[in-house]
Write a protein that holds these residues in place. Structure first.
Motif, PDB file in Angstrom:
ATOM      1  N   ALA A 114       0.830  -1.211   0.000  1.00 33.33           N
ATOM      2  CA  ALA A 114       0.000   0.000   0.000  1.00 33.33           C
ATOM      3  C   ALA A 114       0.864   1.259   0.000  1.00 33.33           C
ATOM      4  O   ALA A 114       0.548   2.241  -0.688  1.00 33.33           O
ATOM      5  N   ALA A 117       2.331   1.659  -3.396  1.00 30.32           N
ATOM      6  CA  ALA A 117       1.275   2.047  -4.342  1.00 30.32           C
ATOM      7  C   ALA A 117       0.989   3.551  -4.246  1.00 30.32           C
ATOM      8  O   ALA A 117       0.950   4.255  -5.262  1.00 30.32           O
ATOM      9  N   ASN A 121       1.975   7.289  -6.994  1.00 26.47           N
ATOM     10  CA  ASN A 121       1.021   8.188  -7.630  1.00 26.47           C
ATOM     11  C   ASN A 121       1.416   9.640  -7.403  1.00 26.47           C
ATOM     12  O   ASN A 121       1.863   9.999  -6.310  1.00 26.47           O
ATOM     13  N   CYS A 195      -2.689   4.490   3.710  1.00 26.83           N
ATOM     14  CA  CYS A 195      -2.421   4.045   2.335  1.00 26.83           C
ATOM     15  C   CYS A 195      -3.360   2.922   1.932  1.00 26.83           C
ATOM     16  O   CYS A 195      -3.886   2.905   0.811  1.00 26.83           O
ATOM     17  N   LYS A 196      -3.594   1.969   2.839  1.00 24.97           N
ATOM     18  CA  LYS A 196      -4.516   0.877   2.530  1.00 24.97           C
ATOM     19  C   LYS A 196      -5.923   1.414   2.251  1.00 24.97           C
ATOM     20  O   LYS A 196      -6.607   0.962   1.326  1.00 24.97           O
ATOM     21  N   GLN A 198      -6.714   4.389   1.208  1.00 25.21           N
ATOM     22  CA  GLN A 198      -6.742   5.124  -0.068  1.00 25.21           C
ATOM     23  C   GLN A 198      -6.801   4.164  -1.246  1.00 25.21           C
ATOM     24  O   GLN A 198      -7.565   4.382  -2.194  1.00 25.21           O
ATOM     25  N   VAL A 199      -5.988   3.106  -1.184  1.00 30.02           N
ATOM     26  CA  VAL A 199      -6.021   2.115  -2.264  1.00 30.02           C
ATOM     27  C   VAL A 199      -7.426   1.508  -2.372  1.00 30.02           C
ATOM     28  O   VAL A 199      -7.965   1.343  -3.473  1.00 30.02           O
ATOM     29  N   ALA A 200      -8.036   1.210  -1.217  1.00 27.44           N
ATOM     30  CA  ALA A 200      -9.377   0.619  -1.226  1.00 27.44           C
ATOM     31  C   ALA A 200     -10.405   1.606  -1.767  1.00 27.44           C
ATOM     32  O   ALA A 200     -11.250   1.258  -2.600  1.00 27.44           O
ATOM     33  N   LEU A 202     -10.040   4.323  -3.667  1.00 24.21           N
ATOM     34  CA  LEU A 202      -9.893   4.680  -5.085  1.00 24.21           C
ATOM     35  C   LEU A 202     -10.136   3.487  -5.992  1.00 24.21           C
ATOM     36  O   LEU A 202     -10.390   3.652  -7.186  1.00 24.21           O
ATOM     37  N   GLY A 203     -10.091   2.292  -5.409  1.00 21.73           N
ATOM     38  CA  GLY A 203     -10.318   1.088  -6.212  1.00 21.73           C
ATOM     39  C   GLY A 203     -11.788   0.761  -6.400  1.00 21.73           C
ATOM     40  O   GLY A 203     -12.127  -0.183  -7.116  1.00 21.73           O
ATOM     41  N   MET A 204     -12.666   1.532  -5.752  1.00 21.84           N
ATOM     42  CA  MET A 204     -14.095   1.216  -5.820  1.00 21.84           C
ATOM     43  C   MET A 204     -14.739   1.768  -7.076  1.00 21.84           C
ATOM     44  O   MET A 204     -15.887   1.434  -7.384  1.00 21.84           O
ATOM     45  N   GLY A 205     -14.058   2.658  -7.765  1.00 20.66           N
ATOM     46  CA  GLY A 205     -14.625   3.202  -9.002  1.00 20.66           C
ATOM     47  C   GLY A 205     -15.710   4.232  -8.759  1.00 20.66           C
ATOM     48  O   GLY A 205     -16.393   4.650  -9.700  1.00 20.66           O
TER      49      GLY A 205
END
Ligand SMILES: [Zn+2]
Length: 256
Positions: A114, A117, A121, A195-196, A198-200, A202-205
């Motif tokens: 995370a 990742a 960015n 970080c985890k 944020q990754v989650a 932003l990954g939801m679309g």
């Protein structure tokens, strides 16, 4: 970051640094035998700088208070109870930061999925939640230049860090400075959760709700006051005490 007056004994620093390695391992934030956590010791009898580091080749979950290695600012071994030496190349980034930032009692470097990742960015860490708001406008960045850390890059890392305590190493990982080992670990755990999340998110679309400047800055100030109360005012730290009790159950051999 203000100077910490930890006043800790060498045995307390050894205990806390061993705990740091074990907690980072328990959280799955280690990377084999790579990355390091270093702690500043009181100066030697001749005023020389001394630091503690993990023995070369041990996993984080094998580090104990008893097997930590004492090195000087160049990574040269002063005391090595385990006998495996240290990864002197891996200490170069730590020594550069320790030499430039005498307020840092601990320097903690991670390569987590995370953290890497988010560092990869351009936007870095967004103020999307309470964890990440504490880092709002308080993160330094350093661009990736390859694995080898030459003297010129060390100077650039220190310049990029400035007076901040948190740095995202672009395409590489994270770097945290603590006025105590406990503070560095707490920052690392909170940055990892940030970080985890944020990754989650932003990954939801879907469309994330980013906190406003005022709210994020206010929250960061609240966190700063809390951290300062432990480091500057000597207030007992129930969070760190709870983490040490966690290790008594999950890693009872960490004192070694
Ligand atoms: Zn690294």
């Amino acid at each position: 970051m203000r100077d910490g007056a930890s006043g800790q004994s060498v045995s307390q620093i050894r205990r806390d640094l061993a705990a740091a390695y074990r907690l980072i391992a328990l959280e799955g934030m280690d990377d084999g035998i790579y990355t390091h956590i270093s702690a500043r010791l009181p100066s030697g009898p001749g005023g020389e700088q001394r630091f503690l580091l993990n023995p070369y080749g041990l996993r984080f979950d094998e580090v104990t208070a008893a097997n930590l290695v004492t090195v000087d600012e160049t990574g040269a071994v002063i005391d090595d109870p385990y006998g495996a030496g240290v990864n002197a190349a891996g200490f170069t980034i730590h020594s550069a930061v320790h030499m430039a930032r005498h307020d840092a009692a601990c320097v903690l470097h991670t390569h987590t999925v995370a953290g890497v990742a988010v560092s990869s960015n351009k936007e870095g860490l967004l103020p999307l939640n309470q964890w990440s708001a504490q880092f709002y406008d308080r993160i330094a960045f350093h661009d990736y230049e390859g694995i080898a850390l030459n003297l010129e890059e060390r100077a650039r890392i220190v310049a990029d860090l400035g007076d901040k305590s948190v740095m995202l190493l672009r395409n590489h990982g994270t770097l945290l400075l603590g006025r105590s080992v406990a503070e560095a670990v707490k920052l690392a755990l909170n940055l990892e959760r940030s970080c985890k999340a944020q990754v989650a998110a932003l990954g939801m679309g879907l469309t994330p709700v980013v906190l406003s400047h005022d709210v994020a800055e206010h929250t960061a100030g609240q966190y700063q006051s809390m951290y300062d109360s432990f480091e500057n005012k000597g207030k007992s730290d129930p969070e760190w005490a709870a983490q040490l009790r966690r290790l008594e159950v999950s890693a009872p051999g960490y004192l070694g």
